[in-house]
Design a protein around this motif. Structure first.
Motif, PDB file in Angstrom:
ATOM      1  N   SER A  58       0.823  -1.202   0.000  1.00  0.00           N
ATOM      2  CA  SER A  58       0.000   0.000   0.000  1.00  0.00           C
ATOM      3  C   SER A  58       0.860   1.257   0.000  1.00  0.00           C
ATOM      4  CB  SER A  58      -0.920   0.010   1.224  1.00  0.00           C
ATOM      5  OG  SER A  58      -1.634   1.234   1.282  1.00  0.00           O
ATOM      6  N   ILE A  59       0.558   2.154  -0.909  1.00  0.00           N
ATOM      7  CA  ILE A  59       1.315   3.402  -0.997  1.00  0.00           C
ATOM      8  C   ILE A  59       1.100   4.268   0.235  1.00  0.00           C
ATOM      9  CG2 ILE A  59      -0.472   4.755  -2.180  1.00  0.00           C
ATOM     10  CD1 ILE A  59       1.756   5.919  -3.952  1.00  0.00           C
ATOM     11  N   THR A  60       0.016   4.038   0.968  1.00  0.00           N
ATOM     12  CA  THR A  60      -0.215   4.822   2.184  1.00  0.00           C
ATOM     13  C   THR A  60       0.811   4.498   3.261  1.00  0.00           C
ATOM     14  OG1 THR A  60      -1.833   3.204   3.002  1.00  0.00           O
ATOM     15  CG2 THR A  60      -2.684   5.060   1.725  1.00  0.00           C
ATOM     16  N   ASP A  61       1.432   3.324   3.188  1.00  0.00           N
ATOM     17  CA  ASP A  61       2.521   3.015   4.122  1.00  0.00           C
ATOM     18  C   ASP A  61       3.723   3.917   3.854  1.00  0.00           C
ATOM     19  OD1 ASP A  61       0.982   1.022   5.225  1.00  0.00           O
ATOM     20  OD2 ASP A  61       1.904  -0.588   4.069  1.00  0.00           O
ATOM     21  N   LEU A  62       3.863   4.355   2.623  1.00  0.00           N
ATOM     22  CA  LEU A  62       4.944   5.280   2.266  1.00  0.00           C
ATOM     23  C   LEU A  62       4.571   6.709   2.622  1.00  0.00           C
ATOM     24  CD1 LEU A  62       7.684   5.801   0.923  1.00  0.00           C
ATOM     25  CD2 LEU A  62       6.514   5.824  -1.295  1.00  0.00           C
ATOM     26  N   THR A  63       3.328   7.095   2.361  1.00  0.00           N
ATOM     27  CA  THR A  63       2.919   8.470   2.673  1.00  0.00           C
ATOM     28  C   THR A  63       2.929   8.733   4.174  1.00  0.00           C
ATOM     29  OG1 THR A  63       0.556   7.903   2.766  1.00  0.00           O
ATOM     30  CG2 THR A  63       1.440   8.573   0.631  1.00  0.00           C
ATOM     31  N   ASP A  64       2.816   7.678   4.972  1.00  0.00           N
ATOM     32  CA  ASP A  64       2.757   7.846   6.427  1.00  0.00           C
ATOM     33  C   ASP A  64       4.127   7.893   7.097  1.00  0.00           C
ATOM     34  OD1 ASP A  64       0.027   7.915   6.295  1.00  0.00           O
ATOM     35  OD2 ASP A  64      -0.273   5.826   6.871  1.00  0.00           O
ATOM     36  N   VAL A  65       5.218   7.728   6.332  1.00  0.00           N
ATOM     37  CA  VAL A  65       6.557   7.796   6.916  1.00  0.00           C
ATOM     38  C   VAL A  65       6.789   9.189   7.508  1.00  0.00           C
ATOM     39  CG1 VAL A  65       9.033   7.756   6.408  1.00  0.00           C
ATOM     40  CG2 VAL A  65       7.519   6.048   5.380  1.00  0.00           C
ATOM     41  N   GLU A  66       7.339   9.247   8.717  1.00  0.00           N
ATOM     42  CA  GLU A  66       7.624  10.540   9.345  1.00  0.00           C
ATOM     43  C   GLU A  66       8.728  11.258   8.575  1.00  0.00           C
ATOM     44  OE1 GLU A  66       9.040  12.441  13.656  1.00  0.00           O
ATOM     45  OE2 GLU A  66       8.587  10.301  13.479  1.00  0.00           O
ATOM     46  N   LEU A  67       8.465  12.492   8.199  1.00  0.00           N
ATOM     47  CA  LEU A  67       9.425  13.260   7.411  1.00  0.00           C
ATOM     48  C   LEU A  67      10.192  14.233   8.297  1.00  0.00           C
ATOM     49  CD1 LEU A  67       7.648  14.203   4.048  1.00  0.00           C
ATOM     50  CD2 LEU A  67       9.553  12.654   4.394  1.00  0.00           C
ATOM     51  N   ASN A  68      11.518  14.167   8.182  1.00  0.00           N
ATOM     52  CA  ASN A  68      12.400  15.080   8.905  1.00  0.00           C
ATOM     53  C   ASN A  68      13.149  16.004   7.952  1.00  0.00           C
ATOM     54  OD1 ASN A  68      11.874  13.667  11.427  1.00  0.00           O
ATOM     55  ND2 ASN A  68      13.159  12.036  10.607  1.00  0.00           N
ATOM     56  N   ALA A  69      12.697  16.034   6.701  1.00  0.00           N
ATOM     57  CA  ALA A  69      13.423  16.764   5.659  1.00  0.00           C
ATOM     58  C   ALA A  69      12.427  17.178   4.577  1.00  0.00           C
ATOM     59  CB  ALA A  69      14.523  15.879   5.070  1.00  0.00           C
ATOM     60  N   PRO A  70      12.845  18.050   3.657  1.00  0.00           N
ATOM     61  CA  PRO A  70      11.946  18.417   2.566  1.00  0.00           C
ATOM     62  C   PRO A  70      11.597  17.258   1.629  1.00  0.00           C
ATOM     63  CG  PRO A  70      13.715  20.022   2.784  1.00  0.00           C
ATOM     64  CD  PRO A  70      14.069  18.866   3.660  1.00  0.00           C
ATOM     65  N   LEU A  71      12.463  16.242   1.579  1.00  0.00           N
ATOM     66  CA  LEU A  71      12.292  15.172   0.595  1.00  0.00           C
ATOM     67  C   LEU A  71      12.652  13.832   1.206  1.00  0.00           C
ATOM     68  CD1 LEU A  71      11.713  14.975  -2.570  1.00  0.00           C
ATOM     69  CD2 LEU A  71      14.181  14.739  -2.815  1.00  0.00           C
ATOM     70  N   LEU A  72      11.892  12.799   0.828  1.00  0.00           N
ATOM     71  CA  LEU A  72      12.217  11.412   1.158  1.00  0.00           C
ATOM     72  C   LEU A  72      12.524  10.707  -0.147  1.00  0.00           C
ATOM     73  CD1 LEU A  72      12.219   9.115   3.375  1.00  0.00           C
ATOM     74  CD2 LEU A  72       9.846   8.686   2.681  1.00  0.00           C
ATOM     75  N   ALA A  73      13.704  10.106  -0.230  1.00  0.00           N
ATOM     76  CA  ALA A  73      14.130   9.482  -1.482  1.00  0.00           C
ATOM     77  C   ALA A  73      15.057   8.318  -1.189  1.00  0.00           C
ATOM     78  CB  ALA A  73      14.834  10.504  -2.383  1.00  0.00           C
ATOM     79  N   ALA A  74      15.205   7.442  -2.172  1.00  0.00           N
ATOM     80  CA  ALA A  74      16.067   6.266  -2.032  1.00  0.00           C
ATOM     81  C   ALA A  74      17.427   6.527  -2.642  1.00  0.00           C
ATOM     82  CB  ALA A  74      15.425   5.059  -2.711  1.00  0.00           C
ATOM     83  N   HIS A  75      18.447   6.021  -1.975  1.00  0.00           N
ATOM     84  CA  HIS A  75      19.801   6.109  -2.524  1.00  0.00           C
ATOM     85  C   HIS A  75      19.860   5.471  -3.906  1.00  0.00           C
ATOM     86  CE1 HIS A  75      22.263   7.624   0.843  1.00  0.00           C
ATOM     87  NE2 HIS A  75      21.333   7.072   1.624  1.00  0.00           N
ATOM     88  N   ASP A  76      20.569   6.137  -4.808  1.00  0.00           N
ATOM     89  CA  ASP A  76      20.745   5.622  -6.163  1.00  0.00           C
ATOM     90  C   ASP A  76      22.003   4.759  -6.181  1.00  0.00           C
ATOM     91  OD1 ASP A  76      20.562   5.148  -8.826  1.00  0.00           O
ATOM     92  OD2 ASP A  76      20.513   7.237  -9.445  1.00  0.00           O
TER      93      ASP A  76
END
Length: 319
Positions: free
Chosen positions: A103-121
């Motif tokens: 579920s994408i809502t599991d991703l939207t619910d991640v606590e954000l401590n920054a302007p962006l949440l992204a995965a290492h390339d």
């Protein structure tokens, strides 16, 4: 999601998959030039769950240069200028070549401590020169822009997407992804790597463990779908049934990138013979170790680490 006419069908199928596996969430596909027939199919498959928005006129106002790609790749840079997004504090951007298993809502619910949440390339860390080409500081991390969670109040207040557009218009390397990495340098939080599990041709986390599989190297609809698992192709065939798009996912098994995956087994030798640091780093790469490291960072809500290639064990720490 965002797409031009060519990629619009794949965005529709990706969005349908998100609806199938997710709790209810507002969805949007921003497009440039999608055809009437494809729009009708999108309406049938997605119903009221995803709003289709034509952004052709907005994108004409920018002199982006996508090279061999489509200007649609820059749509993610204008999220702060779209009226449909004004009510939202958090946006999730997803590339058209992504299929969700969770579920994408599991991703939207991640606590954000920054302007962006992204995965290492992770694949980018095989290249020792990316910091120089992007004029980034020593040890700077690099994210893949295929799946992003944007903290819009901070982004709007600090003009971070405006900065990315400025960089893109200056033709910085690597198109929109390069512009985003420069604009958000030091300002992004590590996403759990299973949310952006990219395909590659050496060690690869299996599809059934992916929260979301990003077909970054081979596409399921290519004549030779490099690195695409049979289970993923089966999902696409099921999503595309009763559409004109179905035959794009019926490829012979022998065209699944076996040759390239076999050649990757010789990266160590190639690195020595050709004196290529990229091959040497790729040879040392251990996907399970790397995934565990970045997963732990994500679970702790950490900002992107400096010198991630050192943490991954593909290069020694600088002296």
């Amino acid at each position: 999601m965002a797409a031009d006419a060519k990629y619009f069908p794949y965005a529709v199928l990706g969005a349908r998959r998100i609806l199938d596996v997710s709790a209810p969430i507002d969805g949007f596909i921003l497009h440039i030039g999608a055809g009437t027939d494809d729009l009708a199919i999108a309406g049938r498959l997605l119903g009221a769950g995803v709003r289709i928005v034509d952004v052709s006129d907005l994108m004409k106002g920018f002199d982006f240069d996508p090279g061999h790609l489509s200007v649609a790749t820059y749509i993610r840079l204008v999220a702060d200028k779209l009226a449909v997004f004004e009510p939202y504090d958090r946006l999730v951007y997803v590339d058209s070549d992504v299929i969700f298993n969770r579920s994408i809502t599991d991703l939207t619910d991640v606590e954000l401590n920054a302007p962006l949440l992204a995965a290492h390339d992770e694949q980018n860390y095989f290249d020792p020169n990316y910091r120089k080409s992007l004029e980034m500081g020593p040890g700077s991390s690099h994210f893949n822009a295929g799946i992003l969670v944007l903290n819009m109040p901070v982004i709007r207040a600090e003009g971070l997407l405006a900065r990315a557009r400025e960089l893109a218009l200056r033709r910085v390397p690597n198109l929109d992804q390069g512009a985003l990495n420069i604009a958000f340098a030091g300002r992004w939080q590590t996403m759990h790597p299973l949310w952006n599990l990219q395909t590659n041709h050496s060690s690869q986390i299996p599809f059934d463990r992916a929260f979301a599989r990003h077909f970054s190297f081979g596409k399921p609809w290519w004549p030779r779908p490099e690195g695409v698992e049979l289970a993923a192709l089966a999902i696409y065939r099921n999503l595309a049934k009763d559409t004109p798009w179905l035959d794009r996912f019926s490829r012979p098994l022998w065209k699944r990138g076996l040759r390239k995956r076999l050649l990757r087994n010789f990266d160590g030798l190639s690195g020595i013979i050709l004196n290529k640091e990229k091959y040497r780093r790729r040879f040392r790469f251990n996907v399970e170790r790397t995934t565990a490291i970045f997963a732990a960072h994500a679970e702790q809500g950490m900002m992107a680490a400096s010198y991630p290639e050192v943490l991954m064990g593909v290069v020694k720490a600088p002296k």
